[in-house]
Design a protein around this motif. Sequence first.
Motif, mmCIF file in Angstrom:
data_model
loop_
_atom_site.group_PDB
_atom_site.id
_atom_site.type_symbol
_atom_site.label_atom_id
_atom_site.label_comp_id
_atom_site.label_asym_id
_atom_site.label_seq_id
_atom_site.Cartn_x
_atom_site.Cartn_y
_atom_site.Cartn_z
ATOM 1 N N ILE A 1 19.122 8.152 4.763
ATOM 2 C CA ILE A 1 19.280 6.775 5.218
ATOM 3 C C ILE A 1 17.981 6.256 5.822
ATOM 4 C CG2 ILE A 1 20.462 5.291 6.898
ATOM 5 C CD1 ILE A 1 22.946 7.095 6.519
ATOM 6 N N ASP A 2 17.333 7.069 6.652
ATOM 7 C CA ASP A 2 16.090 6.648 7.291
ATOM 8 C C ASP A 2 15.007 6.360 6.259
ATOM 9 O OD1 ASP A 2 14.327 6.300 9.666
ATOM 10 O OD2 ASP A 2 13.296 8.015 8.779
ATOM 11 N N ILE A 3 14.833 7.247 5.295
ATOM 12 C CA ILE A 3 13.795 7.062 4.269
ATOM 13 C C ILE A 3 14.086 5.832 3.417
ATOM 14 C CG2 ILE A 3 12.829 8.053 2.143
ATOM 15 C CD1 ILE A 3 13.066 10.808 3.497
ATOM 16 N N LEU A 4 15.316 5.700 2.973
ATOM 17 C CA LEU A 4 15.654 4.620 2.035
ATOM 18 C C LEU A 4 15.684 3.240 2.695
ATOM 19 C CD1 LEU A 4 18.442 6.321 -0.113
ATOM 20 C CD2 LEU A 4 16.047 5.964 -0.706
ATOM 21 N N THR A 5 15.882 3.178 3.999
ATOM 22 C CA THR A 5 15.979 1.868 4.664
ATOM 23 C C THR A 5 14.713 1.451 5.395
ATOM 24 O OG1 THR A 5 16.972 2.844 6.653
ATOM 25 C CG2 THR A 5 18.488 2.045 4.936
ATOM 26 N N THR A 6 13.685 2.310 5.419
ATOM 27 C CA THR A 6 12.458 1.941 6.136
ATOM 28 C C THR A 6 11.224 1.911 5.245
ATOM 29 O OG1 THR A 6 12.033 4.241 6.809
ATOM 30 C CG2 THR A 6 13.301 2.859 8.333
ATOM 31 N N ARG A 7 11.251 2.598 4.102
ATOM 32 C CA ARG A 7 10.083 2.612 3.224
ATOM 33 C C ARG A 7 10.067 1.382 2.327
ATOM 34 N NH1 ARG A 7 9.892 6.365 6.584
ATOM 35 N NH2 ARG A 7 9.491 8.545 6.010
ATOM 36 N N SER A 8 8.871 0.977 1.928
ATOM 37 C CA SER A 8 8.731 -0.171 1.027
ATOM 38 C C SER A 8 9.162 0.200 -0.381
ATOM 39 C CB SER A 8 7.275 -0.638 1.000
ATOM 40 O OG SER A 8 6.459 0.333 0.353
ATOM 41 N N GLY A 9 9.382 -0.818 -1.218
ATOM 42 C CA GLY A 9 9.752 -0.571 -2.607
ATOM 43 C C GLY A 9 8.713 0.265 -3.346
ATOM 44 N N PRO A 10 7.420 -0.125 -3.302
ATOM 45 C CA PRO A 10 6.390 0.692 -3.969
ATOM 46 C C PRO A 10 6.317 2.112 -3.427
ATOM 47 C CG PRO A 10 5.537 -1.495 -3.462
ATOM 48 C CD PRO A 10 6.868 -1.390 -2.790
ATOM 49 N N GLN A 11 6.502 2.264 -2.106
ATOM 50 C CA GLN A 11 6.457 3.598 -1.501
ATOM 51 C C GLN A 11 7.603 4.458 -2.018
ATOM 52 O OE1 GLN A 11 4.055 4.721 0.707
ATOM 53 N NE2 GLN A 11 4.991 6.747 0.552
ATOM 54 N N LEU A 12 8.808 3.880 -2.074
ATOM 55 C CA LEU A 12 9.961 4.632 -2.569
ATOM 56 C C LEU A 12 9.808 4.985 -4.046
ATOM 57 C CD1 LEU A 12 12.970 2.861 -0.815
ATOM 58 C CD2 LEU A 12 12.130 5.170 -0.398
ATOM 59 N N THR B 1 7.836 7.979 -4.167
ATOM 60 C CA THR B 1 8.653 9.107 -3.709
ATOM 61 C C THR B 1 9.575 9.588 -4.814
ATOM 62 O OG1 THR B 1 8.617 8.329 -1.412
ATOM 63 C CG2 THR B 1 10.382 9.844 -2.013
ATOM 64 N N PHE B 2 10.195 8.653 -5.537
ATOM 65 C CA PHE B 2 11.099 9.021 -6.629
ATOM 66 C C PHE B 2 10.341 9.793 -7.719
ATOM 67 C CE2 PHE B 2 13.383 4.802 -5.534
ATOM 68 C CZ PHE B 2 13.945 5.384 -4.424
ATOM 69 N N LYS B 3 9.104 9.370 -7.999
ATOM 70 C CA LYS B 3 8.304 10.055 -9.021
ATOM 71 C C LYS B 3 8.036 11.500 -8.612
ATOM 72 C CE LYS B 3 5.884 5.965 -10.831
ATOM 73 N NZ LYS B 3 4.562 5.276 -10.945
ATOM 74 N N HIS B 4 7.656 11.681 -7.347
ATOM 75 C CA HIS B 4 7.391 13.035 -6.863
ATOM 76 C C HIS B 4 8.670 13.867 -6.832
ATOM 77 C CE1 HIS B 4 3.145 12.882 -5.906
ATOM 78 N NE2 HIS B 4 3.310 11.715 -5.317
ATOM 79 N N TYR B 5 9.779 13.231 -6.485
ATOM 80 C CA TYR B 5 11.061 13.945 -6.452
ATOM 81 C C TYR B 5 11.397 14.482 -7.844
ATOM 82 C CZ TYR B 5 15.933 15.004 -5.353
ATOM 83 O OH TYR B 5 17.133 15.659 -5.165
ATOM 84 N N SER B 6 11.169 13.662 -8.866
ATOM 85 C CA SER B 6 11.471 14.074 -10.238
ATOM 86 C C SER B 6 10.616 15.256 -10.676
ATOM 87 C CB SER B 6 11.255 12.893 -11.192
ATOM 88 O OG SER B 6 12.149 11.843 -10.893
ATOM 89 N N LYS B 7 9.419 15.385 -10.092
ATOM 90 C CA LYS B 7 8.519 16.481 -10.457
ATOM 91 C C LYS B 7 8.977 17.820 -9.871
ATOM 92 C CE LYS B 7 4.356 13.616 -10.915
ATOM 93 N NZ LYS B 7 3.017 13.302 -10.341
ATOM 94 N N ILE B 8 9.657 17.767 -8.730
ATOM 95 C CA ILE B 8 10.045 19.016 -8.061
ATOM 96 C C ILE B 8 11.540 19.299 -8.193
ATOM 97 C CG2 ILE B 8 8.149 18.880 -6.403
ATOM 98 C CD1 ILE B 8 10.076 17.783 -4.334
ATOM 99 N N SER B 9 12.247 18.432 -8.918
ATOM 100 C CA SER B 9 13.690 18.611 -9.070
ATOM 101 C C SER B 9 14.076 18.472 -10.540
ATOM 102 C CB SER B 9 14.449 17.574 -8.238
ATOM 103 O OG SER B 9 15.840 17.647 -8.473
ATOM 104 N N ILE C 1 0.843 -1.185 0.000
ATOM 105 C CA ILE C 1 0.000 0.000 0.000
ATOM 106 C C ILE C 1 0.886 1.245 0.000
ATOM 107 C CG2 ILE C 1 -1.725 1.319 1.277
ATOM 108 C CD1 ILE C 1 -2.762 -1.333 2.401
ATOM 109 N N VAL C 2 0.594 2.171 -0.905
ATOM 110 C CA VAL C 2 1.391 3.391 -1.038
ATOM 111 C C VAL C 2 0.673 4.554 -0.375
ATOM 112 C CG1 VAL C 2 2.356 5.053 -2.666
ATOM 113 C CG2 VAL C 2 2.481 2.606 -3.165
ATOM 114 N N ASP C 3 1.384 5.266 0.473
ATOM 115 C CA ASP C 3 0.875 6.468 1.126
ATOM 116 C C ASP C 3 1.348 7.667 0.298
ATOM 117 O OD1 ASP C 3 0.489 8.726 2.736
ATOM 118 O OD2 ASP C 3 0.841 7.629 4.603
ATOM 119 N N LEU C 4 0.450 8.232 -0.511
ATOM 120 C CA LEU C 4 0.820 9.317 -1.423
ATOM 121 C C LEU C 4 1.289 10.555 -0.662
ATOM 122 C CD1 LEU C 4 -1.972 9.032 -4.149
ATOM 123 C CD2 LEU C 4 0.403 8.265 -4.289
ATOM 124 N N ALA C 5 0.615 10.846 0.457
ATOM 125 C CA ALA C 5 1.002 12.019 1.249
ATOM 126 C C ALA C 5 2.416 11.857 1.788
ATOM 127 C CB ALA C 5 0.013 12.226 2.393
#
Length: 350
Positions: free
Chosen positions: A226-237, A240-248, A180-184
């Motif tokens: 480190i905290d984000i990359l080692t605790t979030r699920s693959g689908p969640q990350l 996150t990468f998609k949103h990062y690409s939109k703002i960067s 399950i992905v948490d968009l927020a």
Amino acid sequence: MAFFRKFFKDIVTHKKPEFHGTIAPYPNFNPRKDVIFLEEAINSRNVDEDTIISVLVQRSNEQRQEIKRAFEADTGKSLADELKSELRSHLEDVVLALLMKPAQYDAFIIRKATKGFGTNEDVIVEVLASRTNQQIRELQEAFKEEYGQTMEEVIDSETDGDFALALHAMLKANKNEGHIVDLALAKKDARVCHLMSDIMVCFVFVLQELFEAGEEHKDIDISVFIDILTTRSGPQLTQTFKHYSKISDVNLPKALDMELRGDIEDCLIDIVKCSWSKPAFFAERLHKAMEGHGTCEDTLMRVLVARSEVDLKKIISEFELMYGKTLQQCILDDTKGHLEKILLGLCGPN
């Protein structure tokens, strides 16, 4: 009542998870017969490597454990010790790896990567970034049992700084493994990572100024990455990468590559790659092991043994998509003899 009818129907019709390994349990398995085959192969005038390979690559790990127990019960000897005394070089390495339980083999890989002069950081990250939480916990238990040290102790003695921090974070085996992905949360993480990237760009500039002025400086805190990359699920990350690409202007792996250096850069990028696609991550590993002059047999053996009952079919498919040729053909081109035969055997019957 309708709810319960649907509930029980879902249970009855629930399908088993699809198997993506290349080695499945051998049908009509008889460990006593395999003991006979192996004992004859070991005791023949010239060791019959072909029979040994044929038996081991067509049995699942669980079946090999049964063969080990049956061999010792029937002969009073250790199958691993007998094969170790008769085989040589890379074939010996692969055969002994196949006789270990998965957690034991992972522990062996980490031990080899941290023993002696120098530490193979890439191998440590490969294992910790690609295993499930349960596999990491089992790895730590096996390591302590086999080598009398905890993984934490070894990491503290062999690594330091942000890299050690990242390894310790992965050892916690605290990654969300849900789908399950948490968009927020994805948007929030993307904004935090983007802010940290901006801070790091400024830090690099200031660092250069301090260096030229001969002043001391403190390292930047990248624990948020480190905290984000080692605790979030693959689908969640992935979200996150998609949103990062939109703002960067660049994607997150590119940002990490631009703003970090050394072991911590490679570590975090490998975590990102595993989050995106483990088959693609391992396909790249295998390709690098065979490109150019020379072949890294250790990588070929390690990946094929470790993933043969997990996702090697997917890795083989991804390899062909990424590089336009089959993994099997590359193995044929880069290896020979019994090593070639056992590696091809691990790739499956096709």
